[in-house]
Design a protein around this motif. Structure first.
Motif, PDB file in Angstrom:
ATOM      1  N   LEU A 271       0.917  -1.490   0.072  1.00 22.16           N
ATOM      2  CA  LEU A 271      -0.054  -0.171   0.058  1.00 22.16           C
ATOM      3  C   LEU A 271       0.880   1.261   0.062  1.00 22.16           C
ATOM      4  N   ALA A 272       1.962   1.136   0.838  1.00 21.99           N
ATOM      5  CA  ALA A 272       2.858   2.380   0.827  1.00 21.99           C
ATOM      6  C   ALA A 272       3.657   2.650  -0.525  1.00 21.99           C
ATOM      7  N   LYS A 273       3.742   1.647  -1.067  1.00 20.62           N
ATOM      8  CA  LYS A 273       4.372   1.667  -2.451  1.00 20.62           C
ATOM      9  C   LYS A 273       3.495   2.125  -3.500  1.00 20.62           C
ATOM     10  N   GLU A 274       2.259   1.700  -3.467  1.00 20.08           N
ATOM     11  CA  GLU A 274       1.160   2.514  -4.318  1.00 20.08           C
ATOM     12  C   GLU A 274       1.049   3.733  -3.899  1.00 20.08           C
ATOM     13  N   GLN A 275       0.926   4.140  -2.661  1.00 17.30           N
ATOM     14  CA  GLN A 275       0.736   5.556  -2.348  1.00 17.30           C
ATOM     15  C   GLN A 275       1.866   6.481  -2.850  1.00 17.30           C
ATOM     16  N   ALA A 276       3.187   5.809  -2.673  1.00 15.71           N
ATOM     17  CA  ALA A 276       4.569   6.383  -3.013  1.00 15.71           C
ATOM     18  C   ALA A 276       4.386   6.844  -4.362  1.00 15.71           C
ATOM     19  N   GLU A 277       3.858   5.633  -5.341  1.00 17.94           N
ATOM     20  CA  GLU A 277       3.978   6.001  -6.832  1.00 17.94           C
ATOM     21  C   GLU A 277       2.761   6.992  -7.142  1.00 17.94           C
ATOM     22  N   THR A 278       1.618   7.070  -6.335  1.00 17.83           N
ATOM     23  CA  THR A 278       0.701   7.878  -6.683  1.00 17.83           C
ATOM     24  C   THR A 278       1.287   9.373  -6.278  1.00 17.83           C
ATOM     25  N   ALA A 279       2.106   9.393  -5.285  1.00 13.51           N
ATOM     26  CA  ALA A 279       2.434  10.692  -4.650  1.00 13.51           C
ATOM     27  C   ALA A 279       3.504  11.057  -5.771  1.00 13.51           C
ATOM     28  N   ASN A 280       4.341  10.088  -6.288  1.00  9.38           N
ATOM     29  CA  ASN A 280       5.293  10.535  -7.385  1.00  9.38           C
ATOM     30  C   ASN A 280       4.669  11.065  -8.585  1.00  9.38           C
ATOM     31  N   ARG A 281       3.717  10.344  -8.984  1.00  5.57           N
ATOM     32  CA  ARG A 281       3.023  10.838 -10.223  1.00  5.57           C
ATOM     33  C   ARG A 281       2.488  12.338  -9.850  1.00  5.57           C
ATOM     34  N   ALA A 282       1.964  12.555  -8.654  1.00  2.97           N
ATOM     35  CA  ALA A 282       1.290  13.920  -8.317  1.00  2.97           C
ATOM     36  C   ALA A 282       2.551  14.849  -8.334  1.00  2.97           C
ATOM     37  N   LYS A 283       3.685  14.497  -7.838  1.00  2.65           N
ATOM     38  CA  LYS A 283       4.730  15.360  -7.597  1.00  2.65           C
ATOM     39  C   LYS A 283       5.277  15.750  -9.124  1.00  2.65           C
ATOM     40  N   ASP A 284       5.511  14.815  -9.915  1.00  4.50           N
ATOM     41  CA  ASP A 284       5.747  15.115 -11.268  1.00  4.50           C
ATOM     42  C   ASP A 284       4.798  16.042 -11.929  1.00  4.50           C
ATOM     43  N   HIS A 285       3.581  15.799 -11.866  1.00  4.42           N
ATOM     44  CA  HIS A 285       2.531  16.629 -12.472  1.00  4.42           C
ATOM     45  C   HIS A 285       3.083  18.007 -11.636  1.00  4.42           C
ATOM     46  N   PHE A 286       3.139  18.152 -10.410  1.00  7.58           N
ATOM     47  CA  PHE A 286       3.059  19.583  -9.947  1.00  7.58           C
ATOM     48  C   PHE A 286       4.409  20.036 -10.396  1.00  7.58           C
ATOM     49  N   LEU A 287       5.659  19.490 -10.376  1.00  4.83           N
ATOM     50  CA  LEU A 287       6.835  20.002 -10.975  1.00  4.83           C
ATOM     51  C   LEU A 287       6.759  20.396 -12.424  1.00  4.83           C
ATOM     52  N   ALA A 288       6.018  19.739 -13.084  1.00  4.52           N
ATOM     53  CA  ALA A 288       5.824  19.913 -14.590  1.00  4.52           C
ATOM     54  C   ALA A 288       4.871  21.342 -14.494  1.00  4.52           C
ATOM     55  N   VAL A 289       3.769  21.565 -13.903  1.00  6.01           N
ATOM     56  CA  VAL A 289       3.065  22.665 -13.922  1.00  6.01           C
ATOM     57  C   VAL A 289       3.702  24.038 -13.319  1.00  6.01           C
ATOM     58  N   LEU A 290       4.377  23.722 -12.109  1.00  2.00           N
ATOM     59  CA  LEU A 290       5.357  24.690 -11.583  1.00  2.00           C
ATOM     60  C   LEU A 290       6.679  25.045 -12.354  1.00  2.00           C
ATOM     61  N   SER A 291       7.150  24.302 -13.097  1.00  2.00           N
ATOM     62  CA  SER A 291       8.190  24.800 -14.197  1.00  2.00           C
ATOM     63  C   SER A 291       7.435  25.517 -15.090  1.00  2.00           C
ATOM     64  N   HIS A 292       6.228  25.306 -15.615  1.00  2.00           N
ATOM     65  CA  HIS A 292       5.788  26.005 -16.891  1.00  2.00           C
ATOM     66  C   HIS A 292       5.448  27.253 -16.369  1.00  2.00           C
ATOM     67  N   GLU A 293       4.682  27.387 -15.114  1.00  2.00           N
ATOM     68  CA  GLU A 293       4.311  28.584 -14.469  1.00  2.00           C
ATOM     69  C   GLU A 293       5.261  29.449 -14.196  1.00  2.00           C
ATOM     70  N   LEU A 294       6.548  29.003 -13.717  1.00  2.00           N
ATOM     71  CA  LEU A 294       7.741  29.783 -13.409  1.00  2.00           C
ATOM     72  C   LEU A 294       8.351  30.162 -14.628  1.00  2.00           C
ATOM     73  N   ARG A 295       8.655  29.448 -15.666  1.00  2.00           N
ATOM     74  CA  ARG A 295       9.345  29.780 -16.646  1.00  2.00           C
ATOM     75  C   ARG A 295       8.685  30.696 -17.768  1.00  2.00           C
ATOM     76  N   THR A 296       7.264  30.527 -17.955  1.00  2.00           N
ATOM     77  CA  THR A 296       6.517  31.287 -19.005  1.00  2.00           C
ATOM     78  C   THR A 296       6.706  32.786 -18.833  1.00  2.00           C
ATOM     79  N   PRO A 297       6.737  33.444 -17.333  1.00  2.00           N
ATOM     80  CA  PRO A 297       6.854  34.820 -17.385  1.00  2.00           C
ATOM     81  C   PRO A 297       8.161  35.438 -17.678  1.00  2.00           C
ATOM     82  N   LEU A 298       9.202  34.348 -17.767  1.00  2.00           N
ATOM     83  CA  LEU A 298      10.686  34.759 -18.146  1.00  2.00           C
ATOM     84  C   LEU A 298      10.999  35.144 -19.510  1.00  2.00           C
ATOM     85  N   THR A 299      10.332  34.356 -20.374  1.00  2.00           N
ATOM     86  CA  THR A 299      10.550  34.629 -21.797  1.00  2.00           C
ATOM     87  C   THR A 299      10.117  35.968 -22.026  1.00  2.00           C
ATOM     88  N   PRO A 300       9.110  36.413 -21.792  1.00  2.00           N
ATOM     89  CA  PRO A 300       9.067  37.915 -22.381  1.00  2.00           C
ATOM     90  C   PRO A 300      10.014  38.900 -21.805  1.00  2.00           C
TER      91      PRO A 300
END
Length: 655
Positions: free
Chosen positions: A267-296
């Motif tokens: 169960l911990a492994k499944e929760q960790a995998e779910t958390a990893n997927r959520a973390k990856d999604h969060f990092l991807a969105v965070l990266s996009h939101e932080l990078r986008t204002p830098l280009t202009p």
């Protein structure tokens, strides 16, 4: 423990080995230890000596805990194997247990090692006892009776050919609650749950044991008082000298605790995998939101520099803005790199590269800071052979990190010495020595650890996340190299040395055709389709592209991009990935079907390896992560502009 243990220790750090053995000493273990740090020595020791237990680090320079486990299991399935590591994450721990590891202990919690070793040895002994008991049970009925009377943790019974209970040992009563007189002559299926009885599980077990000789039957069982427990059992067919079936033996052990622990771990492994997927999604969105204002911001800085003749102090101010935007982007990249490294998903593209050229570029990247601090750079390039096999971008990242580190921690008017030499015929080394703040001896051991800095005062004084050197260290290992740090102490400077294996440079062929020379001024103008939903970014990029001499059409959505793609012919597509009505991946797929494979460039704030792979799989020829490196974009457009296809349909340059 009083018996002398034979311990095989897989460890490359003398200090860690000493700490591990000190824990065994403190717990009263008497042992003989053999230490190895590579696969060849490990295999040789397994072949030569019968060990009681293996204690293995998870990460070694040329050897991994997973490889050690595979080799150990090839020699013996019973040899206890305990992973002792300082970097073992939960996901890797679960994988190692699945592959057959007995247990794991973090180096930060070595106090757990003695009880883990005791338990591993006890479980090994119990497995051996169980196998021995089953062997004796099959030999004679008398020996069987003697064995079952000696066993306390195993319910042992014999059944007739129809599965009715014939004998019932004392442990059976202790575990299952039934006295012998209550069960003799009854079918042993009363131990099963109602569902298992209805499905004929017991009859199936007897049939399989009769065919195969034995049958494992791990499942939830029912005690006399209705309590359930998880029983790990085996049913074995017993035969006479002529091979005729005489009945069955059945052995059951209560493994509820282990089962509950395994379920919790799963169960911990499944929760960790779910958390990893959520973390990856969060990092991807965070990266996009932080990078986008830098280009202009970068685009606006470039536009001002190109279109306006500014005083020197304002030029300096623009350069400060540019450098800080690029620094912010580098911090985001470091976080994403660290995530990719931790998950083992960092991809490298190996080719022959000249390390001297990469070093020049790394020094040039720090030239503004070097000039600002009036640092004296002493470069000594004495290497005769400089060709290595590696990922050019990642090797330059390593070199830039150690040069940047020296520049960062060296005070104004200080000195930095950069040396490149061949320490032996098969290696090349780059050393960067500074006259900066230095490193305490106690901090050297953790200087390459993520989020670590020499002491708590460095972060506030100099900034940074403490990721650059950790990433550089991992990248060096992935290139079969090393990176080492030395220092005489605080205030006495530091030296970082990168060592890599050389490769023989590929010979130059004399019949290669000469490259054609194209006049950049005559081949610059392109018809560009820019797809970007951020108004500020699209406006700044369009203006900058027009300053470069190109004609630009702008679309803010997938639908608008398709309309423009159908209406005109373009030389190149530049598209964001995140769009309000879809994705830039949809745009490039449509583009490639309509525009006859004209070049395309993805520009996005999603900069993880998986994002880059998806954009290339969708059909993008190039991928630029925001904030846009406009020098690189301009270089890509120059290459496209000089291609024969672009020259055939040249548009007039804009005024």
């Amino acid at each position: 423990m009083t018996q002398r243990l034979r311990v095989l220790l897989v460890e490359d750090s003398p200090l860690d080995a000493e700490l591990t053995l000190a824990r065994l000493d403190a717990a009263g273990f008497v042992y003989d230890v053999t230490t190895v740090d590579n696969a060849a020595d490990f295999s040789a020791q397994l072949a030569q000596t019968e060990f009681d237990i293996v204690l293995a680090d998870f990460v070694l320079p040329s050897f991994s805990g997973s490889e050690a486990l595979a080799l150990a299991r090839a020699f013996s399935s019973e040899l206890p194997f305990v992973v002792v590591s300082g970097v073992l994450g939960e996901e890797h721990a679960v994988d190692m247990l699945k592959q057959g590891a007995t247990d794991y202990v973090l180096k930060q919690r070595l106090q757990r090692l003695p009880p883990v070793v005791r338990r591993a040895l006890t479980e090994r002994d119990e497995r051996r006892h169980r196998i021995q008991a089953e062997r004796q049970l099959r030999e004679t009925e008398t020996q069987f009776g003697m064995v079952i009377d000696a066993l306390r943790d195993y319910a042992v019974m014999t059944l007739d050919v129809d599965g009715r209970v014939r004998t019932w040992n004392a442990a059976s009563q202790g575990i299952l609650g039934y006295a012998a007189h209550e069960v003799l002559g009854r079918s042993a299926d009363f131990l099963l749950s109602a569902d298992d009885r209805a499905q004929g599980v017991f009859a199936h077990e007897l049939s399989q044991a009769q065919r195969a000789g034995s049958c494992g039957d791990d499942r939830w069982l029912v005690c006399q008082d209705g309590r359930t427990f998880f029983g790990s059992g085996v049913t074995t067919a017993m035969r006479d000298e002529q091979g005729a079936l005489t009945g069955f033996s059945k052995i059951i052990r209560d493994t509820t605790e282990a089962r509950v622990a395994a379920d919790a771990l799963r169960l911990a492994k499944e929760q960790a995998e779910t958390a990893n997927r959520a973390k990856d999604h969060f990092l991807a969105v965070l990266s996009h939101e932080l990078r986008t204002p830098l280009t202009p911001i970068l685009a606006a800085v470039r536009l001002i520099q190109l279109k306006t003749r500014l005083p020197q102090d304002l030029q300096h101010t623009l350069e400060v803005i540019r450098r800080n935007v690029e620094l912010e982007a580098r911090l985001i990249d470091d976080l994403l790199d660290l995530t990719s490294i931790a998950r083992g998903k960092l991809s490298l593209n190996f080719a022959q590269v000249n390390l001297a050229t990469l070093l020049d570029s790394a020094v040039d990247m720090s030239s503004v800071d070097i000039d600002a601090k009036r640092l004296h750079i002493d470069t000594r390039l004495r290497a005769r052979d400089t060709t290595v096999m590696g990922d050019a971008a990642r090797l330059q990242q390593i070199l830039w990190n150690i040069v940047k580190n020296a520049v960062k921690f060296t005070p104004s008017d200080g000195a930095i010495r950069i040396e490149m030499h061949n320490p032996d015929p098969v290696h090349i080394a780059v050393s960067v020595t500074d006259t900066g703040i230095g490193i305490d001896a106690a901090a050297l051991s953790r200087i390459f650890s993520a989020f670590e800095q020499a002491d708590a005062s460095i972060g506030p004084a100099f900034g940074g996340l403490g990721l650059g050197l950790a990433i550089a260290h991992t990248l060096a290992l992935k290139h079969d190299g090393t990176i080492e740090a030395t220092s005489a102490g605080r205030g006495r400077g530091a030296c970082f040395t990168l060592t890599l294996p050389l490769v023989e440079a590929a010979p130059l062929t004399g019949d290669a055709p000469a490259a054609s020379v194209v006049d950049p001024a005559a081949s610059r103008a392109l018809n560009v389709l820019l797809v970007e939903d951020n108004v500020h970014t699209s406006m700044a990029m369009a203006q900058l592209l027009e300053v470069f001499g190109h004609r630009v059409a702008v679309a803010a959505s997938v639908g608008a991009a398709r309309v423009l793609t159908d209406a005109d012919r373009y030389d190149v597509l530049i598209s964001d990935i995140g769009l309000p009505d879809g994705s830039g991946l949809d745009v490039v797929r449509y583009w490639n079907g309509v525009q006859d494979g004209a070049p395309s460039i993805a520009i996005t704030g999603y900069g993880m390896e998986e994002d880059i792979r998806r954009s290339r799989d969708a059909g993008f020829a190039n991928h630029i992560t925001k904030p846009v490196n406009f020098d690189r974009l301009e270089a890509l457009l120059d290459v496209i502009a000089q291609s024969p296809a672009a020259r055939e349909k040249r548009v007039p340059p804009t005024e």
